[in-house]
Design a protein around this motif. Structure first.
Motif, PDB file in Angstrom:
ATOM      1  N   SER A 297       0.514  -1.064  -0.424  1.00 12.01           N
ATOM      2  CA  SER A 297      -0.333   0.102  -0.396  1.00 12.01           C
ATOM      3  C   SER A 297       1.102   0.949  -0.124  1.00 12.01           C
ATOM      4  O   SER A 297       0.465   1.766  -0.528  1.00 12.01           O
ATOM      5  N   VAL A 309      -5.259   4.756  -0.990  1.00 16.65           N
ATOM      6  CA  VAL A 309      -6.193   4.060  -1.966  1.00 16.65           C
ATOM      7  C   VAL A 309      -6.389   3.420  -3.376  1.00 16.65           C
ATOM      8  O   VAL A 309      -7.315   2.318  -3.334  1.00 16.65           O
ATOM      9  N   GLU A 310      -5.870   4.112  -3.889  1.00 10.87           N
ATOM     10  CA  GLU A 310      -5.712   3.713  -5.162  1.00 10.87           C
ATOM     11  C   GLU A 310      -4.531   2.046  -4.961  1.00 10.87           C
ATOM     12  O   GLU A 310      -5.571   1.353  -5.918  1.00 10.87           O
ATOM     13  N   LEU A 312      -4.732   0.281  -2.672  1.00  7.47           N
ATOM     14  CA  LEU A 312      -5.910  -0.643  -1.943  1.00  7.47           C
ATOM     15  C   LEU A 312      -6.501  -1.068  -2.943  1.00  7.47           C
ATOM     16  O   LEU A 312      -7.310  -2.438  -2.971  1.00  7.47           O
ATOM     17  N   GLU A 313      -7.384  -0.422  -4.160  1.00  6.64           N
ATOM     18  CA  GLU A 313      -8.085  -0.479  -4.628  1.00  6.64           C
ATOM     19  C   GLU A 313      -7.994  -1.350  -5.922  1.00  6.64           C
ATOM     20  O   GLU A 313      -9.051  -1.689  -6.699  1.00  6.64           O
ATOM     21  N   ALA A 340     -11.710   3.427   0.890  1.00  8.99           N
ATOM     22  CA  ALA A 340     -11.311   1.692   0.336  1.00  8.99           C
ATOM     23  C   ALA A 340     -12.164   0.817   0.725  1.00  8.99           C
ATOM     24  O   ALA A 340     -12.686  -0.188  -0.485  1.00  8.99           O
ATOM     25  N   CYS A 343     -16.206   1.117  -1.040  1.00 11.66           N
ATOM     26  CA  CYS A 343     -15.960   0.976  -2.642  1.00 11.66           C
ATOM     27  C   CYS A 343     -15.877  -1.081  -2.662  1.00 11.66           C
ATOM     28  O   CYS A 343     -15.755  -1.197  -3.347  1.00 11.66           O
TER      29      CYS A 343
END
Length: 363
Positions: A297, A309-310, A312-313, A340, A343
């Protein structure tokens, strides 16, 4: 009269079987007498160097003989009727030598490239001798015991159509931010694996957070006792001595067990992910598996919430995500989770522990 009977009996020949044929042996009835009676002339063996090359012909064992299956080397050995005797050429004799014994360290054999590292088998050192001939000066190496090499299977879980992700958190517990991570996980029914540092459990109310995490169904593992502080430079158990490496793991287990009252998980993550040959030799027998990751991460570098977040997603089914609840300020990590997790949950993902992930077929 008794003496006469004895002497008469002694004068009788001994009927033996020599090399498969019947033979009568007179005189003192020795192996030497048997050779004379049979006409057999064994060829002496040779004196050879430590590498088997010839040093002197006919300077080895003069003959080879057995009486009723037992080796004999004395020509004066007595024979009796019924004995089965085998006589043949002498064998080679190796020159005297100086011998140095050495250990051949075992080495783990790596298979695959997955993030879960499972050790199969127990390593056992081999042995090697180095001979130096006292006459020839020739030097030869000989493996007297092959090492036993365990296998490190680097595997990936085959989760099929199950959309599951393993969230892992390193370096905690760490003040209230571990609690904040637990709050977010609880809000979304997510389970995770916490790779704890032993001396953090023992300070700043760390025990309370470990107890809470365990009670809420999270997996508690060790990440070493003090993250390889000191000679390990806080990054690599490989820099430490064997005894220090073992202590890092065993004390890490003990810190967990003192809080939970149950045996600590033998699933382990090395500081820095540094799981090299020397580390494997020391701690391999102490662990069930060493856990790497598929997705870093980057939260350890505090790159900003959006960047975390990017990462994790971008997770996929069966992926292992590296995050941190300790080692410094992790407020970005907490905020990224708040974005995250919902989402990913909307996409049908569930968040499970490493033990649960490892129940899937591993290949």
């Amino acid at each position: 009269m008794a003496l006469g009977v004895f002497l008469f009996a002694q004068s009788l020949p001994a009927a033996i079987t020599l090399n498969g044929s019947t033979l009568e042996v007179r005189g003192d009835k020795t192996v030497e007498d048997a050779l004379k009676a049979s006409g057999i002339r064994p060829k002496p063996g040779d004196l050879v160097a430590v590498d088997g090359s010839l040093l002197e012909a006919d300077k080895g064992k003069p003959f080879h003989a057995t009486i009723n299956g037992q080796d004999v080397s004395d020509l004066k050995a007595k024979l009796a009727s019924g004995d089965i005797v085998e006589i043949g050429n002498g064998g080679s004799v190796e020159e005297p030598s100086d011998v140095v014994e050495e250990v051949i360290p075992w080495e783990a054999q790596q298979e695959g490239d997955g993030a879960i590292h499972i050790i199969e088998g127990t390593g056992q050192d081999g042995k090697k001798s180095t001979k130096t001939g006292k006459t020839s000066g020739i030097v030869v190496d000989q493996v007297t015991q092959e090492p036993v090499n365990p296998v490190i299977r680097n595997v990936t879980p085959d989760v099929g159509d199950d959309k599951v992700i393993a969230l892992t958190f390193d370096d905690g517990p760490w003040a209230e931010q571990t609690g904040a991570v637990l709050d977010v996980l609880a809000a979304y029914g997510a389970k995770a694996t916490f790779f704890t540092v032993g001396d953090r459990i023992e300070q700043d109310h760390g025990a309370e957070y470990v107890k809470r995490a365990a009670a809420e169904g999270h997996q508690i593992c060790t990440h070493s006792y003090d993250h390889a502080r000191g000679s390990g430079k806080s990054t690599n158990l490989g820099f430490m001595s064997h005894e220090e490496r073992v202590a890092e793991v065993e004390k890490g287990y003990a810190a967990i067990e003192a809080v939970t009252g149950t045996e600590a998980s033998r699933v382990f993550r090395t500081p820095g992910g540094n799981f090299g040959p020397e580390v494997i030799r020391s701690i391999g027998p102490l662990i069930k598996a060493e856990i790497g990751w598929n997705i870093d991460s980057g939260d350890w570098n505090r790159p900003g919430v959006d960047a975390i977040v990017e990462q994790l997603e971008n997770a996929w089914p069966g992926s292992i995500v590296l995050m941190h609840d300790g080692g410094g300020d992790r407020s970005q990590t907490v905020e990224a989770l708040k974005t995250a997790l919902p989402c990913l949950e909307e996409q049908g993902y569930r968040f499970i522990t490493m033990d649960e992930l490892m129940q899937y077929p591993l290949s």
